[in-house]
Design a protein around this motif. Structure first.
Motif, PDB file in Angstrom:
ATOM      1  N   GLY A 255     -21.526  57.773 -13.192  1.00 51.93           N
ATOM      2  CA  GLY A 255     -20.751  58.031 -14.319  1.00 51.93           C
ATOM      3  C   GLY A 255     -20.772  56.822 -15.159  1.00 51.93           C
ATOM      4  O   GLY A 255     -22.046  56.425 -15.336  1.00 51.93           O
ATOM      5  N   GLU A 256     -20.135  57.071 -16.438  1.00 56.06           N
ATOM      6  CA  GLU A 256     -20.386  56.193 -17.570  1.00 56.06           C
ATOM      7  C   GLU A 256     -20.299  54.757 -17.604  1.00 56.06           C
ATOM      8  O   GLU A 256     -20.814  53.923 -18.383  1.00 56.06           O
ATOM      9  CB  GLU A 256     -19.743  56.911 -18.720  1.00 56.06           C
ATOM     10  CG  GLU A 256     -18.488  56.463 -19.208  1.00 56.06           C
ATOM     11  CD  GLU A 256     -17.306  57.390 -18.049  1.00 56.06           C
ATOM     12  OE1 GLU A 256     -16.217  57.278 -18.329  1.00 56.06           O
ATOM     13  OE2 GLU A 256     -17.711  58.176 -17.169  1.00 56.06           O
ATOM     14  N   LEU A 257     -19.657  54.285 -16.421  1.00 55.66           N
ATOM     15  CA  LEU A 257     -19.030  52.955 -16.397  1.00 55.66           C
ATOM     16  C   LEU A 257     -20.325  52.049 -15.589  1.00 55.66           C
ATOM     17  O   LEU A 257     -19.885  51.096 -14.988  1.00 55.66           O
ATOM     18  CB  LEU A 257     -17.976  52.625 -15.759  1.00 55.66           C
ATOM     19  CG  LEU A 257     -16.747  53.053 -16.729  1.00 55.66           C
ATOM     20  CD1 LEU A 257     -15.311  53.003 -15.994  1.00 55.66           C
ATOM     21  CD2 LEU A 257     -16.819  52.283 -18.180  1.00 55.66           C
ATOM     22  N   ARG A 258     -21.258  52.904 -15.186  1.00 53.24           N
ATOM     23  CA  ARG A 258     -22.297  52.164 -14.526  1.00 53.24           C
ATOM     24  C   ARG A 258     -22.977  51.055 -15.528  1.00 53.24           C
ATOM     25  O   ARG A 258     -23.151  51.067 -16.931  1.00 53.24           O
ATOM     26  CB  ARG A 258     -23.752  53.036 -14.370  1.00 53.24           C
ATOM     27  CG  ARG A 258     -23.336  53.772 -13.010  1.00 53.24           C
ATOM     28  CD  ARG A 258     -24.386  54.717 -12.789  1.00 53.24           C
ATOM     29  NE  ARG A 258     -24.044  55.876 -13.958  1.00 53.24           N
ATOM     30  CZ  ARG A 258     -25.105  56.942 -13.968  1.00 53.24           C
ATOM     31  NH1 ARG A 258     -26.200  57.300 -13.231  1.00 53.24           N
ATOM     32  NH2 ARG A 258     -24.949  57.786 -15.130  1.00 53.24           N
ATOM     33  N   LEU A 259     -23.425  50.084 -14.870  1.00 56.21           N
ATOM     34  CA  LEU A 259     -24.263  48.873 -15.625  1.00 56.21           C
ATOM     35  C   LEU A 259     -25.699  49.097 -15.905  1.00 56.21           C
ATOM     36  O   LEU A 259     -26.114  49.879 -14.979  1.00 56.21           O
ATOM     37  CB  LEU A 259     -23.833  47.594 -15.190  1.00 56.21           C
ATOM     38  CG  LEU A 259     -22.321  46.947 -15.393  1.00 56.21           C
ATOM     39  CD1 LEU A 259     -22.060  45.939 -14.346  1.00 56.21           C
ATOM     40  CD2 LEU A 259     -22.030  46.662 -16.834  1.00 56.21           C
ATOM     41  N   TRP A 260     -26.366  48.678 -16.938  1.00 57.24           N
ATOM     42  CA  TRP A 260     -27.792  48.841 -17.161  1.00 57.24           C
ATOM     43  C   TRP A 260     -28.419  47.612 -17.373  1.00 57.24           C
ATOM     44  O   TRP A 260     -27.788  46.761 -18.368  1.00 57.24           O
ATOM     45  CB  TRP A 260     -28.010  50.009 -18.144  1.00 57.24           C
ATOM     46  CG  TRP A 260     -29.054  50.441 -18.527  1.00 57.24           C
ATOM     47  CD1 TRP A 260     -29.999  50.956 -17.665  1.00 57.24           C
ATOM     48  CD2 TRP A 260     -29.844  50.010 -19.763  1.00 57.24           C
ATOM     49  NE1 TRP A 260     -31.280  51.375 -18.460  1.00 57.24           N
ATOM     50  CE2 TRP A 260     -31.250  50.781 -19.587  1.00 57.24           C
ATOM     51  CE3 TRP A 260     -29.752  49.369 -20.924  1.00 57.24           C
ATOM     52  CZ2 TRP A 260     -32.233  50.431 -20.630  1.00 57.24           C
ATOM     53  CZ3 TRP A 260     -30.756  49.131 -21.904  1.00 57.24           C
ATOM     54  CH2 TRP A 260     -31.847  49.688 -21.704  1.00 57.24           C
ATOM     55  N   GLU A 261     -29.399  47.336 -16.838  1.00 57.24           N
ATOM     56  CA  GLU A 261     -30.019  46.031 -17.227  1.00 57.24           C
ATOM     57  C   GLU A 261     -31.129  46.044 -18.158  1.00 57.24           C
ATOM     58  O   GLU A 261     -31.957  46.869 -18.208  1.00 57.24           O
ATOM     59  CB  GLU A 261     -30.578  45.527 -15.733  1.00 57.24           C
ATOM     60  CG  GLU A 261     -31.114  43.873 -15.771  1.00 57.24           C
ATOM     61  CD  GLU A 261     -31.539  43.712 -14.284  1.00 57.24           C
ATOM     62  OE1 GLU A 261     -32.291  42.447 -13.800  1.00 57.24           O
ATOM     63  OE2 GLU A 261     -31.208  44.717 -13.181  1.00 57.24           O
ATOM     64  N   SER A 262     -31.182  44.779 -18.776  1.00 57.00           N
ATOM     65  CA  SER A 262     -32.372  44.810 -20.047  1.00 57.00           C
ATOM     66  C   SER A 262     -32.364  43.277 -20.259  1.00 57.00           C
ATOM     67  O   SER A 262     -31.623  42.306 -20.124  1.00 57.00           O
ATOM     68  CB  SER A 262     -32.062  45.884 -21.117  1.00 57.00           C
ATOM     69  OG  SER A 262     -30.845  45.429 -21.690  1.00 57.00           O
ATOM     70  N   HIS A 263     -33.387  43.280 -21.084  1.00 58.58           N
ATOM     71  CA  HIS A 263     -33.942  41.849 -21.554  1.00 58.58           C
ATOM     72  C   HIS A 263     -34.265  42.210 -23.033  1.00 58.58           C
ATOM     73  O   HIS A 263     -35.147  42.832 -23.487  1.00 58.58           O
ATOM     74  CB  HIS A 263     -35.029  41.150 -20.883  1.00 58.58           C
ATOM     75  CG  HIS A 263     -35.329  39.946 -21.433  1.00 58.58           C
ATOM     76  ND1 HIS A 263     -36.937  39.490 -21.193  1.00 58.58           N
ATOM     77  CD2 HIS A 263     -35.293  38.975 -22.065  1.00 58.58           C
ATOM     78  CE1 HIS A 263     -36.935  38.345 -21.558  1.00 58.58           C
ATOM     79  NE2 HIS A 263     -36.117  38.092 -22.129  1.00 58.58           N
ATOM     80  N   LEU A 264     -33.585  41.474 -24.076  1.00 60.00           N
ATOM     81  CA  LEU A 264     -33.901  41.570 -25.596  1.00 60.00           C
ATOM     82  C   LEU A 264     -34.541  40.462 -26.096  1.00 60.00           C
ATOM     83  O   LEU A 264     -33.757  39.311 -25.902  1.00 60.00           O
ATOM     84  CB  LEU A 264     -32.427  42.057 -26.210  1.00 60.00           C
ATOM     85  CG  LEU A 264     -32.018  43.319 -25.663  1.00 60.00           C
ATOM     86  CD1 LEU A 264     -30.533  43.385 -26.234  1.00 60.00           C
ATOM     87  CD2 LEU A 264     -32.686  44.460 -26.021  1.00 60.00           C
ATOM     88  N   THR A 265     -35.536  40.430 -26.885  1.00 55.18           N
ATOM     89  CA  THR A 265     -36.085  39.223 -27.672  1.00 55.18           C
ATOM     90  C   THR A 265     -36.461  39.441 -29.061  1.00 55.18           C
ATOM     91  O   THR A 265     -37.126  40.506 -29.288  1.00 55.18           O
ATOM     92  CB  THR A 265     -37.422  38.852 -26.820  1.00 55.18           C
ATOM     93  OG1 THR A 265     -37.147  38.265 -25.375  1.00 55.18           O
ATOM     94  CG2 THR A 265     -37.875  37.622 -27.575  1.00 55.18           C
ATOM     95  N   VAL A 266     -35.673  38.944 -29.986  1.00 49.44           N
ATOM     96  CA  VAL A 266     -36.140  38.576 -31.312  1.00 49.44           C
ATOM     97  C   VAL A 266     -36.507  37.391 -31.635  1.00 49.44           C
ATOM     98  O   VAL A 266     -35.879  36.280 -31.517  1.00 49.44           O
ATOM     99  CB  VAL A 266     -35.082  39.101 -32.099  1.00 49.44           C
ATOM    100  CG1 VAL A 266     -35.197  39.013 -33.777  1.00 49.44           C
ATOM    101  CG2 VAL A 266     -34.561  40.408 -31.962  1.00 49.44           C
TER     102      VAL A 266
END
Length: 842
Positions: A263-274
């Motif tokens: 469902g929608e309350l799953r977590l999703w992993e990522s790495h952001l760089t500016v």
């Protein structure tokens, strides 16, 4: 074939063959329209970008093993663009469904749903009017928040354009409701996320509320409408370790949120760089930009679900003969009418309109809460009704809150975001910085009641004959007398919205050893320095703590050769990792030897009027090591044995412990097994007999290894995975259980449990079916060289595409307790053997 696709293909090929170092990709990225060499403020770069020709958005997405996206962009808007695109690759269906939900249009496309759930949801969301609220307040958002929202929506839309709706993987493939989204629609969904601890729990109660005599939008099983109301919280464990308790003397973090696997309350992993502005790694909810819990180069943080109260109900005294009028003090007030018409898709594909009129009071919407109590006191009748006021109703700062946290470059700057934005909504936060300072706060939006009103409420909650007492017993919610104006929320300077507790009076604690939370209140964020004197609407103080909370404290405070932090009491990264998945159980460590002593040599107990052989059960417990691992034999016996006792007995004493809970010793008590009576049957043996009978009723052999009985079903191929961990009642930190907190997602469910044989343990005829628990598990520490060392697991994996190669790859790692290294530095990312790279632009 587009030039963008060709570049993406060639870049991916060269990365896989190790022909380009990371610097060359960044250089090529900069040469293709982003030539700013020196970091400047994001607003200045955005103006410059708008003044020169070329794409508005550009991002590089590098995916490492298990599909983790590392997104590099020249501006925050482009970072949002890249993140929105990457999220869509993994979860386009889920986000599209959530946009459909907040519009109140599920029934139009999906039909009325099982037990008319989509009809109920659509009417409730029409009344909440989140899309209208987003339209009204979007322009008032900070520029950074607007920039990221616009970029994220554009990234999602670019994915749809590039892929085509007919090619989107998953249950929404080719569906007419999968369409481009706007930044304001995305913002409306974020407002909905801010309501996770309040309105989202009450959707069915709002949608079912109709005046007496009106046709009800009812489900066949009204109790199902209140399942989420009764479910008090999503669990989690969170630790921030300070300088005095880390081997390196630098900050450490352990993040173990217990969230749905579907469902929608799953977590999703990522790495952001500016470059020069943002470098943050962690996890976020699907469709939410940035990182909600994780770390940057200076601050690391995690969250747990707050034990406080995000709304208050109000019992209305209705005017005789006028069920839409109520008394407020000495005056009569009329409710406000809200007529709605929704479209409902019929089985033959046609669409039929359905209309209802809903009502609100000056507090907020009217609710219908079937309780099963005589007279159904919380269902709208001719004499009374329940309305509610939501502490996050005006929370349009949820997006800006996390954007500020992600960019914080010190713990002080991190804290200043909480003070100025006040948008966290419903979470505890534990944070540490590189130098090992730690901080805890429950900055959740909390109603600000007058001291006299709180005193009356506390008295009424303890009285089962009052409306407040009945509501608290039935639903664990707060209900006040709505006819008494003194029960209104108090306005005070410094609050984000009128009627909330201001930031300066929220629970906070700074330490250099540790702070933690495991879903009990703020009280014992560090037992050496209790937080006391706060409104109990933040959560109760001086109350029994859950076995899981006590296990967390035991890990954090035991100093021994075989203890969590070893003989020196200084945590290493390996010790953090080993601890969170050790599957130790507080109840077994306290009671197992005593229980075995009592049952050894005893052949029978009694349950249900039958004499039950307990010999095998006792033998299995005597051979069990007290842990809930995959191969643990005896664990299911202990689980059902503990499940034979009430929750109050587990935390307070009752008929289980000889020494009851003592608020002066909240972690050490209750303790010691209650002795057998001098005469008659031993109730402990009868509880063990009950456990034996319960397992037999479920056709579970007493000697079944835990992994044979506790499992999750994953994907359309219905692949079954046995799971280690427990449901928390036994005092394990690695929680595996079944809940309803993910039941608003339309189609994203595949673990179905039948009626439980034992509601306390979740045992059903299928076994222990799991659909939520440990999710994004992160153990990290700051390194002396200025870097970061971290390991993580996203237990259910990065993608919702059930055909994807990596759909279950991290589940397999989790079962083997094999952590993966977090790739944070450019060199580590470049060296990953599974690396792929694509450039997207618009």
């Amino acid at each position: 074939m587009s030039s963008s696709f060709l570049w993406r293909h060639r870049a991916s090929h060269r990365w896989r063959h190790g022909l380009w170092p990371i610097g060359h990709v960044v250089a090529l990225f900069l040469l293709n329209g982003c030539s700013d060499a020196a970091p400047t403020h994001h607003d200045e770069r955005r103006v410059e970008q708008e003044q020169r020709p070329g794409p508005v958005y550009r991002a590089v997405i590098q995916r490492t093993q298990h599909g983790i996206p590392h997104i590099t962009a020249p501006t925050l808007g482009s970072a949002g663009f890249g993140q929105g695109y990457a999220l869509a690759e993994d979860h386009a269906c889920t986000l599209a469904d959530q946009i459909l939900k907040v519009h109140g249009e599920r029934a139009k496309y999906l039909g009325e749903g099982p037990r008319r759930v989509h009809v109920v949801s659509d009417f409730a969301y029409r009344l909440l009017n989140l899309t209208g609220r987003a339209e009204e307040t979007f322009a008032k958002q900070p520029p950074v928040a607007r920039e990221v929202l616009e970029g994220y929506a554009a990234g999602f839309n670019r994915y749809l354009t590039n892929t085509g709706v007919q090619n989107v993987p998953g249950y929404c493939k080719g569906q007419p409701w999968v369409r481009p989204i706007t930044a304001k629609e995305l913002f409306a969904y974020h407002i909905n996320l801010a309501l996770t601890g309040s309105a989202s729990r009450l959707i069915a109660a709002i949608g079912l509320a109709q005046p007496p005599g009106q046709p009800a939008t009812a489900m066949p099983d009204p109790a199902e409408a209140t399942a989420r109301v009764r479910e008090r919280e999503i669990g989690s464990n969170g630790w921030a370790i300070g300088a005095s308790r880390s081997k390196s003397g630098l900050g450490m973090l352990l993040s173990n949120p217990h969230f749905p696997w579907e469902g929608e309350l799953r977590l999703w992993e990522s790495h952001l760089t500016v470059p020069g502005e943002l470098d943050v790694y962690g996890a976020t909810l699907i469709g939410f930009p940035g990182v909600m819990l994780g770390f940057n180069r200076d601050v690391a943080w995690t969250h747990t679900f707050s034990a406080g109260y995000r709304f208050t109900g109000y019992a209305l005294r209705l005017v005789r003969g006028h069920p839409t009028h109520y008394m407020y003090g000495n005056e009569e007030r009329a409710m406000t009418e809200h007529p709605f018409t929704i479209a409902v898709r019929q089985p033959d594909g046609s669409v039929k309109d359905e209309s209802r009129t809903y009502y609100t009071t000056h507090y907020g919407p009217v609710l219908s809460l079937p309780s099963g109590l005589p007279g159904e006191p919380f269902v709208w009748n001719t004499e009374s009704a329940i309305a509610y006021r939501d502490a996050n109703w005006d929370n349009t700062s949820f997006t800006a809150q996390f954007q500020g946290m992600d960019r914080a470059r010190s713990l002080e700057e991190f804290q200043s975001v909480f003070a100025s934005v006040q948008g966290t909504g419903w979470i505890n936060t534990m944070a540490t910085d590189r130098d090992g300072h730690t901080w805890y706060t429950d900055a959740s939006a909390t109603p600000n009641l007058h001291a006299n009103a709180l005193a009356r409420l506390e008295r009424d909650l303890a009285d089962p004959t009052t409306v407040s007492g009945k509501a608290f017993a039935a639903f664990q919610i707060i209900v006040l007398d709505g006819s008494d104006p003194s029960n209104e929320w108090v306005e005070e300077d410094g609050a984000r919205a009128p009627g909330l507790v201001p930031y300066a009076r929220l629970p906070q604690l700074s330490r250099n050893d540790f702070v933690f939370n495991a879903n009990d209140s703020h009280w014992l964020a560090n037992p050496a320095e209790p937080l006391v004197g706060y409104s109990f609407l933040h959560g109760f103080e001086r109350r029994p703590q859950s076995p899981r909370t006590r296990m967390n404290v035991k890990y954090l405070t035991e100093i021994a050769e075989n203890g969590a932090s070893g003989a020196d009491g200084k945590f290493t990264l390996e010790e953090l990792k080993a601890t969170v998945l050790s599957n130790r159980s507080l109840t077994s460590e306290m009671l197992l030897p005593q229980v075995v002593d009592r049952c050894r040599g005893k052949a029978t107990g009694h349950h249900g009027g039958q004499v039950v052989d307990i010999t095998q059960a006792c033998t299995l417990l005597s051979q069990w090591n007290g842990r809930f691992d995959l191969d643990s034999v005896g664990a299911v016996v202990w689980r059902e044995f503990m499940g034979a006792y009430t929750g109050d007995a587990l935390v307070g004493g009752g008929d289980l412990f000889a020494t009851p809970f003592d608020p002066a010793h909240p972690i050490a008590t209750p303790h010691t097994l209650k002795p057998a009576p001098a005469e008659g049957d031993d109730p402990l043996l009868d509880k063990l007999a009950q456990a034996v009978q319960t397992l037999k009723a479920a056709n579970v052999p007493l000697d079944a290894p835990l992994g044979n009985v506790q499992f999750i079903v994953r994907g359309k191929r219905k692949q079954r995975f046995g799971l280690h961990g427990s449901n928390g009642r036994e005092g394990t930190t690695n929680v595996m259980t079944y809940g309803t907190a993910n039941n608003s997602s339309a189609e994203d469910r595949y673990s179905v449990r039948g009626a439980p044989i034992n509601a306390a343990t979740g045992l059903s005829a299928e076994g222990y079916v799991v659909n939520y628990g440990s999710s994004f598990i992160l153990a990290m520490e700051y390194a002396p060289n200025g870097g970061v060392r971290a390991n993580a697991l996203l237990t259910y994996g990065e993608t919702g595409d059930q055909d994807a190669r990596n759909f279950t790859s991290q589940t397999e790692l989790f079962l083997a307790k094999r952590w993966r290294k977090v790739l944070f530095s450019p060199a580590d990312i470049a060296a990953d053997p599974g690396l792929t790279t694509q450039v997207i632009e618009q």
